[in-house]
Design a protein around this motif. Structure first.
Motif, short mmCIF file in Angstrom:
data_model
loop_
_atom_site.label_atom_id
_atom_site.label_comp_id
_atom_site.label_asym_id
_atom_site.label_seq_id
_atom_site.Cartn_x
_atom_site.Cartn_y
_atom_site.Cartn_z
N LEU A 37 0.86 -1.19 0.00
CA LEU A 37 0.00 0.00 0.00
C LEU A 37 0.90 1.23 0.00
O LEU A 37 1.74 1.38 0.88
CB LEU A 37 -0.88 0.01 1.26
CG LEU A 37 -1.63 -1.28 1.55
CD1 LEU A 37 -2.36 -1.18 2.89
CD2 LEU A 37 -2.62 -1.59 0.42
N THR A 47 13.83 6.73 -0.61
CA THR A 47 14.78 5.86 -1.31
C THR A 47 15.04 6.38 -2.73
O THR A 47 16.19 6.49 -3.16
CB THR A 47 14.22 4.42 -1.38
OG1 THR A 47 13.94 4.00 -0.04
CG2 THR A 47 15.19 3.47 -2.04
N ASP A 226 3.48 7.85 9.85
CA ASP A 226 2.21 7.12 10.04
C ASP A 226 2.41 5.78 10.74
O ASP A 226 1.59 5.37 11.56
CB ASP A 226 1.51 6.90 8.68
CG ASP A 226 1.16 8.22 8.01
OD1 ASP A 226 1.45 9.28 8.59
OD2 ASP A 226 0.61 8.21 6.90
N ASN A 465 13.24 3.23 8.00
CA ASN A 465 13.16 4.29 9.01
C ASN A 465 12.07 3.99 10.03
O ASN A 465 12.22 4.28 11.21
CB ASN A 465 12.83 5.65 8.37
CG ASN A 465 13.99 6.24 7.59
OD1 ASN A 465 13.79 6.80 6.52
ND2 ASN A 465 15.20 6.14 8.11
N GLY A 477 25.44 5.81 3.67
CA GLY A 477 25.28 4.42 3.22
C GLY A 477 24.67 3.46 4.22
O GLY A 477 24.42 2.30 3.88
N ALA A 483 17.51 -0.09 5.25
CA ALA A 483 16.18 -0.18 4.62
C ALA A 483 16.04 -1.52 3.88
O ALA A 483 15.06 -2.25 4.08
CB ALA A 483 15.97 0.98 3.65
#
Ligand SMILES: Cc1cc2nc3c(=O)[nH]c(=O)nc-3n(C[C@H](O)[C@H](O)[C@H](O)COP(=O)(O)OP(=O)(O)OC[C@H]3O[C@@H](n4cnc5c(N)ncnc54)[C@H](O)[C@@H]3O)c2cc1C
Length: 506
Positions: A37, A47, A226, A465, A477, A483
């Motif tokens: 989503l 990114t 969120d 994050n 880096g 991530a």
């Protein structure tokens, strides 16, 4: 509006940036029916706006160059970078990053991505930065492609708004569409929160950092925390909520029209990246830099060294701003969206034309000098023989600009020279963007979100994050490395979670 229910998924991923797409690929590779989503109307996130470097050790690139390195040494250097945060950081999570990121790099390469490097950066004890070619959109392009090949459903313009629970277990996400429609996406196995940081939420920045930071302009307008908000409602904890990357002054990315626009729209496949790689190794440096400046670079960051050497900062009204005792990046941040201009003269131009006086770091290119901007970035570079002519070029009042330069010349600090000799140049507009905040959810080494007493909230994972888990991730880096690495692990574990029967939303 009535709430409708979509029940066809094993794993629901909230956020279609680097960590979310990595999670979706890992989950789908385990056979899980997976949906991503994404709140924005495109896949990009921070990114796809980043410089694109990943720090990794013991890579084939290092080995080719005879560089002796290891994950343990990487961990030791990483901990130095963490500074005072090292004391509270979960060393097992830091180890998860440094000891898995090399596999992550190979995993990304397996999807067709190409990297340039390794490039060195202090205090790393070995060159470790691997820069994706031709730029960070390559991550999104290849990850999306792979996800779609594996049958992942991608919903754009759909924001996760509330976590749904079933018998104490997270079993879905209630979403809000652009038209206000509400849908519950049920997850038979688990939900992965991957919606990034909160640099674009004035409310959360004000609450967790301060009102000044709340006004800083974010790079990614969808980074509104969120995931952090949704998980807190179920007892999740945010660690390092007050830690943010000090805004750094940046030039706008290359324009999206004309030749640069065309180059940026080219699919970052091997037909493009392989010749670039070859060119970087064999073509004259000035030639390859001229090309790369157009489409490799994102938000280039001019160095403070320019000011130490005598450059000045003026605002869009031509007024002198670099006379403040405050750090220059914070002064630029105070100028908001309008930003300002860096002004210099012929001597400064010459000084910043060759090693070691680079103006900004550019991914892959490594260093960009004044002639690179003059040649390839006319959208952010202006030049004129006199100050009044320069003022006309950049649209500021000529008398004010001349007054600012005169004032700066009169109050020179030791070491810097007066701006006297044309041609004069202006770099800008330069703005200071808040790249990211570092407050993420507490997570286990399996990337489960931890609630009170550090007990996992069943059925809930977090990555990137959103699931930063108290890691500092300082130094270039490490954020991208985290991530993709945390996304892969969270997605895999979410897909292996036990199946729970789906009931109506509660
Ligand atoms: C200019 C810049 C340069 C950088 N350069 C580097 C670098 O070279 N190396 C490095 O390691 N790091 C770099 N970083 C940091 C790095 O890019 C980020 O830390 C990393 O990309 C975060 O990935 P993510 O998946 O957590 O978040 P994102 O990539 O931001 O993905 C989160 C996604 O979730 C979406 N979303 C948000 N809320 C919702 C919601 N409610 N529902 C659904 N979707 C939602 C967002 O739209 C976004 O697409 C840079 C950052 C910036 C801004």
């Amino acid at each position: 509006m009535p709430i409708t229910q979509r029940t066809d998924y094993d794993v629901v991923v909230v956020g279609g940036g680097g960590s979310g797409l990595a999670a979706a690929i890992a989950a789908a590779s385990e056979g899980a029916r997976t949906v991503v989503l994404e709140k924005a109307d495109e896949l990009r996130g921070s990114t796809g706006r980043s410089v694109g470097s990943i720090a990794a050790s013991a890579t084939p690139d290092q080995q080719r160059l005879g560089i002796d390195d290891s994950a343990d040494r990487h961990l030791a250097d990483y901990r130095v970078l963490s500074g005072t945060l090292a004391a509270t950081e979960n060393i097992e999570l830091a180890k998860l990053l440094t000891h898995n990121v090399t596999d992550t790099l190979a995993w990304l390469r397996g999807m067709g991505m190409e990297f340039f490097g390794p490039v060195g950066e202090a205090p790393h004890s070995a060159p470790r930065l691997h820069n994706v070619l031709p730029g960070s959109r390559s991550y999104i392009y290849h990850l999306e492609r792979k996800a779609r090949q594996l049958g992942v459903t991608i919903e754009l313009g759909v924001a996760g708004d509330r976590l749904v629970q079933n018998a104490g277990r997270v079993s879905g996400v209630e979403t809000c569409g652009a038209d206000g429609s509400r849908v519950v996406y049920s997850a038979r196995r688990a939900v992965v929160l991957a919606s990034g940081d909160f640099s674009a939420s004035a409310e959360l920045k004000s609450k967790w950092i301060d009102d000044r930071v709340a006004r800083f302009v974010p790079v990614n307008p969808c980074a509104t925390g969120d995931a952090q908000r949704m998980a807190i409602e179920l007892g999740g904890q945010v660690l390092n909520a007050e830690v943010f990357d000090v805004p750094s002054m940046r030039l706008a990315p290359p324009p999206s029209e004309g030749l640069f626009g065309l180059l940026q729209r080219l699919a970052p496949r091997r037909y493009l990246t392989a010749p670039i790689r070859w060119g970087m190794a064999h073509l004259p440096n000035w030639l390859i830099r001229a090309l790369m400046m157009g489409f490799v670079t994102t938000y280039l960051s001019p160095r403070e060294a320019l000011f130490d050497a005598g450059a000045i900062l003026v605002d869009t009204a031509g007024r002198l701003r670099s006379d403040s005792p405050e750090n220059i990046n914070l002064v630029v941040a105070g100028l908001g969206e309008e930003g300002g201009y860096i002004i210099g003269d012929r001597a400064l131009y010459r000084k910043f034309s060759a090693d070691p006086c680079y103006v900004a770091t550019a991914p892959g290119v490594a260093f960009a000098y004044m002639p690179d901007f003059r040649r390839s970035r006319k959208d952010v570079y202006a030049e004129a023989s006199t100050l009044p002519e320069l003022a006309t070029e950049i649209g500021v009042p000529a008398a004010t600009l001349s007054k600012s330069v005169a004032a700066a010349n009169e109050s020179l600090a030791g070491g810097s020279a007066p701006l006297t000799e044309g041609p004069f140049f202006a770099l800008g507009p330069v703005r200071a963007y808040l790249l990211q905040t570092n407050g993420g959810l507490a997570v286990s080494t399996d990337l489960e979100v931890l609630g009170a007493d550090d007990r996992p909230l069943p059925g809930l994972y977090a990555a990137g994050n959103a699931g930063q888990g108290g890691l500092a991730l300082f130094g270039h880096g490490h954020h991208l490395g985290w991530a993709f690495t945390s996304g892969r692990i969270a997605g895999r574990n979410a897909a292996r979670s036990a199946i729970t029967p789906i009931r109506a939303a509660s």
